[in-house]
Design an enzyme around this catalytic site. Structure first.
Site, mmCIF file in Angstrom:
data_model
loop_
_atom_site.group_PDB
_atom_site.id
_atom_site.type_symbol
_atom_site.label_atom_id
_atom_site.label_comp_id
_atom_site.label_asym_id
_atom_site.label_seq_id
_atom_site.Cartn_x
_atom_site.Cartn_y
_atom_site.Cartn_z
ATOM 1 N N ASP A 261 41.326 45.917 40.496
ATOM 2 C CA ASP A 261 41.381 44.801 40.983
ATOM 3 C C ASP A 261 42.072 44.780 42.463
ATOM 4 O OD1 ASP A 261 40.542 42.194 41.622
ATOM 5 O OD2 ASP A 261 42.424 41.393 41.146
ATOM 6 N N TYR B 23 42.884 41.577 31.629
ATOM 7 C CA TYR B 23 42.197 40.192 32.080
ATOM 8 C C TYR B 23 41.592 39.828 30.593
ATOM 9 C CZ TYR B 23 41.544 40.792 36.957
ATOM 10 O OH TYR B 23 41.467 40.660 38.389
ATOM 11 N N ASP C 54 40.893 45.953 46.757
ATOM 12 C CA ASP C 54 41.056 45.224 47.940
ATOM 13 C C ASP C 54 41.979 46.016 48.951
ATOM 14 O OD1 ASP C 54 39.904 43.070 46.609
ATOM 15 O OD2 ASP C 54 41.529 41.904 47.397
ATOM 16 N N ASP D 90 51.971 52.360 41.478
ATOM 17 C CA ASP D 90 52.907 51.854 42.869
ATOM 18 C C ASP D 90 52.596 53.129 43.865
ATOM 19 O OD1 ASP D 90 54.182 53.643 41.298
ATOM 20 O OD2 ASP D 90 56.041 52.824 41.488
ATOM 21 N N LYS E 56 50.260 53.370 34.789
ATOM 22 C CA LYS E 56 51.859 53.132 34.866
ATOM 23 C C LYS E 56 52.294 53.568 33.546
ATOM 24 C CE LYS E 56 55.215 51.307 37.088
ATOM 25 N NZ LYS E 56 55.592 51.706 38.411
HETATM 26 C C1 IPM Z 1 37.194 40.521 42.023
HETATM 27 C C2 IPM Z 1 37.842 39.385 41.972
HETATM 28 C C3 IPM Z 1 37.540 38.752 40.622
HETATM 29 C C4 IPM Z 1 38.393 39.576 39.550
HETATM 30 C C5 IPM Z 1 37.990 37.249 40.420
HETATM 31 C C6 IPM Z 1 37.356 36.445 41.148
HETATM 32 C C7 IPM Z 1 38.011 36.787 38.955
HETATM 33 O O1 IPM Z 1 38.771 39.452 42.450
HETATM 34 O O2 IPM Z 1 35.914 40.822 41.382
HETATM 35 O O3 IPM Z 1 37.687 41.729 42.285
HETATM 36 O O4 IPM Z 1 39.943 39.373 39.634
HETATM 37 O O5 IPM Z 1 38.111 40.679 39.078
HETATM 38 MG MG MG Z 2 39.491 41.330 43.454
#
Ligand code: IPM
Ligand code: MG
Length: 360
Positions: free
Chosen positions: A248, A141, A252, A224, A192
């Site tokens: 990240d 990042y 999710d 993975d 990884k």
């Molecule tokens: C998160 C979001 C952010 C990230 C974006 C909005 C920059 O997806 O906080 O997970 O990638 O960290």
């Molecule tokens: Mg995110």
């Protein structure tokens, strides 16, 4: 002494959900003596529209001087074609970097009331309680060099750099091991290492650092496989620690195990426990302004703020109990709705949590 909370609603549903979290804070101030003052500022696309920067200097200053930051979400269709340097996401990344919030805690907890809302079978996710510890100020990042360049033959090439120093790996490892020590003493480090040297070092340093925590059982997993295991048998995990980008993605995935990404709060902490608190979901421009977004992740982020930065664990529990109560009462925003429940909008959900806190 009165503590200051910077309120940064951001864009899209950020405005609506933060308004509900502010109602909760106001209730705690009024009814339970929480000693805080709030100051609001712009970040993300709304800040760009206002002054041409997604992170105005005044906002960063406010975030720096505040004891804690509550953030909604940033981004939206409107700003997608802007230069990457001024896109709304830069506002969020600038806050993380500017405040040195290297440790991102993303708990994935399944409320039993929502077992039906998960797309996975109830027995796979029942009682799920995972803590994902994501490194937040390094890795791909932020790595340099980065950009898009034009080669001699006229073709364009995009490039980013995955880079971690030993000290960065060590300090996030320590955070994960300390958290695991208060849970079930198990840490799975995700990398990884079979392909990327940077995460080969990650694995080495994690292993070394773990020696200082003899009670902790450290395991390693390729990313993975970790993604697969999260949907195959998620309860094998206690604490997961991983890089910025892997965290990240995996957070999710973990969110969906709990029924909805609209339920997951997060804390981003610096060395001293100062923090920024935000839901892990984004600004959801597709439903922004409709009053249907789930405010619970943001409200639960306030609970994390009370626990980790404001040292008010009892008030944090009040919030968490209130969230359980409204779910018990069958209230559901559309993202967690299932047959037989009562569908409510953003404000009604926030009001119900406030009422439940009051009734304690
Ligand atoms: C998160 C979001 C952010 C990230 C974006 C909005 C920059 O997806 O906080 O997970 O990638 O960290
Ligand atoms: Mg995110």
């Amino acid at each position: 002494m009165t503590k200051k909370i910077a309120i940064l609603p951001g864009d899209g549903i950020g405005q609506e959900i933060v308004a509900e979290a502010v109602k909760v804070i106001a209730c705690l101030k009024k009814e339970f003596g929480l000693d805080v003052e709030l100051e609001e500022a712009l970040v993300g696309g709304s800040a760009y529209d206002d002054c041409g920067s997604p992170l105005p200097e005044t906002t960063l200053e406010l975030a720096r001087e505040a004891d804690a930051v509550l953030l909604g979400a940033v981004g939206g269709y409107k700003w997608e074609s802007l230069d990457i340097a001024v896109r709304p996401e830069k506002g969020l990344l600038g806050l993380r970097a500017g405040l040195e919030l290297f440790a991102n805690l993303r708990p994935a907890i399944l409320y039993p009331q929502l077992a039906d809302a998960s797309t996975l079978k109830a027995e796979i996710v029942a009682d799920l309680d995972i803590m994902i510890v994501r490194e937040l100020t390094g890795g791909i990042y932020f790595g340099q060099p980065r950009g898009i360049r034009t080669l001699k033959n006229g073709e364009k090439e995009g490039f980013n750099t995955l880079v971690y120093r030993e000290s960065e790996i060590r300090r996030i490892g320590k955070v994960a091991f300390d958290i695991a020590a208060k849970r079930n003493n198990r840490v799975c480090s995700v990398d990884k290492a079979n392909v990327l040297e940077c995460t080969e070092l990650w694995r080495e340093v994690m292993t070394e650092e773990a020696r200082r925590f003899p009670a902790i059982e450290l395991s390693h997993m390729y990313v993975d496989n970790a993604a697969m295991q999260l949907v195959r048998a998620p309860k094998q995990f206690d604490v997961m620690v991983t890089t910025n980008m892997f965290g990240d993605i995996l957070s999710d995935t973990a969110a969906m195990l709990t029924g909805s990404i609209g339920m997951l709060p997060s804390a981003s902490l610096d060395e001293n426990g100062k923090g920024m608190y935000e839901p892990i979901h984004g600004s959801a421009p597709d439903i922004a302004g409709q009053g249907v977004a789930n405010p619970l992740a943001t409200i639960l982020s306030v609970a994390m703020m009370l626990r980790y930065t404001l040292d008010e664990a009892e008030m944090a529990e009040r919030i968490e109990n209130a969230v359980r109560k409204v779910l018990d009462d069958g209230l559901r925003t559309q993202d967690i709705y299932s047959d037989g429940m009562t569908k409510v909008g953003t404000a009604a959900m926030g009001d119900a949590v406030v009422t439940a806190i009051r009734q304690g």
